[in-house]
Motif scaffolding. Structure first.
Motif, PDB file in Angstrom:
ATOM      1  N   GLY A  51       2.285   7.109  -6.561  1.00  0.00           N
ATOM      2  CA  GLY A  51       1.293   8.117  -6.951  1.00  0.00           C
ATOM      3  C   GLY A  51       1.780   9.524  -6.671  1.00  0.00           C
ATOM      4  N   ALA A  52       2.405   9.730  -5.527  1.00  0.00           N
ATOM      5  CA  ALA A  52       2.940  11.050  -5.174  1.00  0.00           C
ATOM      6  C   ALA A  52       4.042  11.463  -6.144  1.00  0.00           C
ATOM      7  N   MET A  53       4.876  10.499  -6.513  1.00  0.00           N
ATOM      8  CA  MET A  53       5.961  10.804  -7.459  1.00  0.00           C
ATOM      9  C   MET A  53       5.387  11.159  -8.827  1.00  0.00           C
ATOM     10  N   MET A  60       0.820  -1.198   0.000  1.00  0.00           N
ATOM     11  CA  MET A  60       0.000   0.000   0.000  1.00  0.00           C
ATOM     12  C   MET A  60       0.860   1.256   0.000  1.00  0.00           C
ATOM     13  N   ASP A  61       1.916   1.284   0.784  1.00  0.00           N
ATOM     14  CA  ASP A  61       2.795   2.446   0.855  1.00  0.00           C
ATOM     15  C   ASP A  61       3.511   2.686  -0.475  1.00  0.00           C
ATOM     16  N   ILE A  62       3.818   1.599  -1.162  1.00  0.00           N
ATOM     17  CA  ILE A  62       4.500   1.721  -2.452  1.00  0.00           C
ATOM     18  C   ILE A  62       3.595   2.424  -3.456  1.00  0.00           C
ATOM     19  N   TYR A  63       2.314   2.091  -3.460  1.00  0.00           N
ATOM     20  CA  TYR A  63       1.371   2.740  -4.368  1.00  0.00           C
ATOM     21  C   TYR A  63       1.220   4.215  -4.039  1.00  0.00           C
ATOM     22  N   LEU A  64       1.216   4.522  -2.763  1.00  0.00           N
ATOM     23  CA  LEU A  64       1.093   5.907  -2.313  1.00  0.00           C
ATOM     24  C   LEU A  64       2.316   6.719  -2.737  1.00  0.00           C
ATOM     25  N   ILE A  65       3.483   6.148  -2.560  1.00  0.00           N
ATOM     26  CA  ILE A  65       4.725   6.828  -2.946  1.00  0.00           C
ATOM     27  C   ILE A  65       4.789   6.985  -4.470  1.00  0.00           C
TER      28      ILE A  65
END
Length: 124
Positions: A8-10, A1-6
């Motif tokens: 997306g932010a990038m 989940m954190d990987i998707y968030l990071i």
């Protein structure tokens, strides 16, 4: 989940940088167009017609690159004035007519009327 968030932010940050780049580039072109138009008008007033025509042609091309129809119309109108001063009435008519169409497209009715008046002055 954190990987998707990071990720997306990038992606959002990258998209923002691209938008900023093109906006700054467009503003830079606008400044160049303004300077070219001013230099062209000064050359036209001084009677240096070849130089004026070159400035207006370059301003037109820059305006075309960024889809700035107002400045495209202004450049065409001024190119018509250069042709009129050089008594090249056929090209002057062409430039005034094209400027009039562009002015109409951007709903600049003062510009359209200005181009029509210039056309009418050639017909007299």
């Amino acid at each position: 989940m954190d990987i998707y968030l990071i990720a997306g932010a990038m992606l959002l940050a990258y998209a923002g940088m691209i938008i900023l780049y093109y906006r700054l580039r467009s503003q830079e072109k606008q400044k160049k167009i303004s300077k070219l138009m001013m230099d062209g008008v000064m050359s036209l007033r001084r009677g240096v017609y070849d130089k004026a025509a070159t400035y207006f042609k370059i301003a037109y091309e820059y305006s075309e690159e960024i889809n700035d129809h107002q400045n495209m119309a202004d450049a065409l109108y001024n190119m018509g004035l250069v042709c009129k001063e050089q008594e090249d009435n056929d090209n002057a008519v062409y430039f005034f007519h094209e400027a009039s169409k562009l002015y109409e497209g951007v709903e600049d009715y003062n510009g359209r009327d200005k181009a029509h008046n210039a056309l009418n002055s050639l017909k007299q």
